[in-house]
Design an enzyme around this catalytic site. Structure first.
Site, PDB file in Angstrom:
ATOM      1  N   ALA A 190      -2.365  -8.169  -5.998  1.00  0.00           N
ATOM      2  CA  ALA A 190      -3.296  -7.305  -5.288  1.00  0.00           C
ATOM      3  C   ALA A 190      -4.633  -7.344  -6.027  1.00  0.00           C
ATOM      4  CB  ALA A 190      -2.758  -5.877  -5.216  1.00  0.00           C
TER       5      ALA A 190
ATOM      6  N   GLY B  82       1.606  -8.693  -5.908  1.00  0.00           N
ATOM      7  CA  GLY B  82       1.657  -8.735  -4.452  1.00  0.00           C
ATOM      8  C   GLY B  82       1.949 -10.108  -3.891  1.00  0.00           C
TER       9      GLY B  82
ATOM     10  N   GLU C 156       5.608 -10.419  -4.030  1.00  0.00           N
ATOM     11  CA  GLU C 156       6.140  -9.478  -3.046  1.00  0.00           C
ATOM     12  C   GLU C 156       5.999  -9.994  -1.615  1.00  0.00           C
ATOM     13  OE1 GLU C 156       5.563  -5.138  -5.100  1.00  0.00           O
ATOM     14  OE2 GLU C 156       3.780  -6.406  -4.925  1.00  0.00           O
TER      15      GLU C 156
ATOM     16  N   GLU D  36       2.953  -5.514 -12.946  1.00  0.00           N
ATOM     17  CA  GLU D  36       2.335  -4.214 -12.689  1.00  0.00           C
ATOM     18  C   GLU D  36       2.489  -3.208 -13.829  1.00  0.00           C
ATOM     19  OE1 GLU D  36       3.078  -6.007  -8.604  1.00  0.00           O
ATOM     20  OE2 GLU D  36       4.178  -5.878 -10.502  1.00  0.00           O
TER      21      GLU D  36
END
Length: 263
Positions: free
Chosen positions: A69, A114, A117, A137
């Protein structure tokens, strides 16, 4: 099917196959809110279309699939803004997971945070030899918020998922294959052609039956075995109402190629 022009996505349609490239090279294709909104719009359009049967998702360039992200956007975000971004990603990723089309992640480099993910939300993952996977993260003071704490243990088991999330370790493509995170590893120059060949093989089968099988697997994996078997029987029965069931079996008996047209 008419596809819009997007700032951060490149879309190419070949026959029944859509190749979607996340295109933010300066940010290593990191996911920001604008890109997630564009993916939301695009996947909604594709999911409602009969013109695409397989989606190949990749990152532009040769270095990064999706590097995570967008931290530059997240650094000053409030809790409410962080939750909104998580829910936006959850909606997009769930659509990739449940849409009638088969989704293939062509992981061509870094798939971190992300990126890992979104790859896990796809039905199938094919990685190039230079691919790297990880959930970094907790090293940033947060936790995976785009499905990592839920999909990773379902794919590789709770213990391995906890290790990867707690340590922030990155793993290479061959290790990702060994633990079941990816389906196949190929040289980078062969990645897209490999995914296209797989997509063409899938589209040559009964697309309606593939969609039903996808539903049975997805729903069944989140229930107990007895309930899953009952679900399978019901969906199996539903396939008997299709043109493809009659055509496929008749063609088998007549030793000819079936003309499977349902979707």
């Amino acid at each position: 099917m008419e596809i819009k022009s997007y700032n951060n996505l490149l879309v190419e349609i070949e026959d029944d196959i859509a190749i979607v490239s996340i295109n933010r090279p300066k940010a290593l294709n990191a996911l920001n809110t604008e890109t997630l909104n564009e993916l939301d719009d695009l996947t909604s359009t594709i999911a409602a279309s009969k013109d695409v049967k397989v989606v190949i998702l990749t990152g532009a360039g040769q270095k990064s699939f999706v590097a995570g992200a967008d931290i530059a956007e997240m650094v000053n975000a409030t809790p409410a803004e962080g939750r909104a971004m998580s829910l936006l990603a959850a909606g997009v990723f769930s659509r990739l997971e449940t849409m009638p089309q088969v989704t293939i992640a062509a992981v061509n480099g870094f798939a971190l945070g992300g990126g890992c993910e979104i790859s896990m939300a796809c039905d199938i993952r094919v990685a190039s030899e230079n691919a790297r996977f990880g959930q970094p993260e907790v090293g940033l003071g947060i936790l995976p918020g785009f499905g990592g704490t839920q999909r990773l243990p379902r794919l590789i088991g709770k213990g391995r998922a906890k290790e990867l999330i707690f340590t922030c370790d990155q793993i290479k493509a061959d290790e990702a294959y060994r633990i079941g995170l990816v389906n196949k590893v190929v040289p980078q120059e062969e990645l897209i052609d490999t995914c296209k060949a797989m997509a063409k093989k899938i589209t040559s089968k009964g697309s309606y039956a593939v969609t039903l099988a996808k539903q049975a697997i997805n729903i069944g994996m989140d229930t107990d075995l007895a309930s899953g078997l009952k679900l399978e029987a019901n969906i199996f029965a539903l396939s008997y109402a299709s043109h493809d069931k009659k055509e496929g079996m008749q063609a088998f008996l007549e030793k000819r190629k079936a003309d499977l047209t349902d979707f």
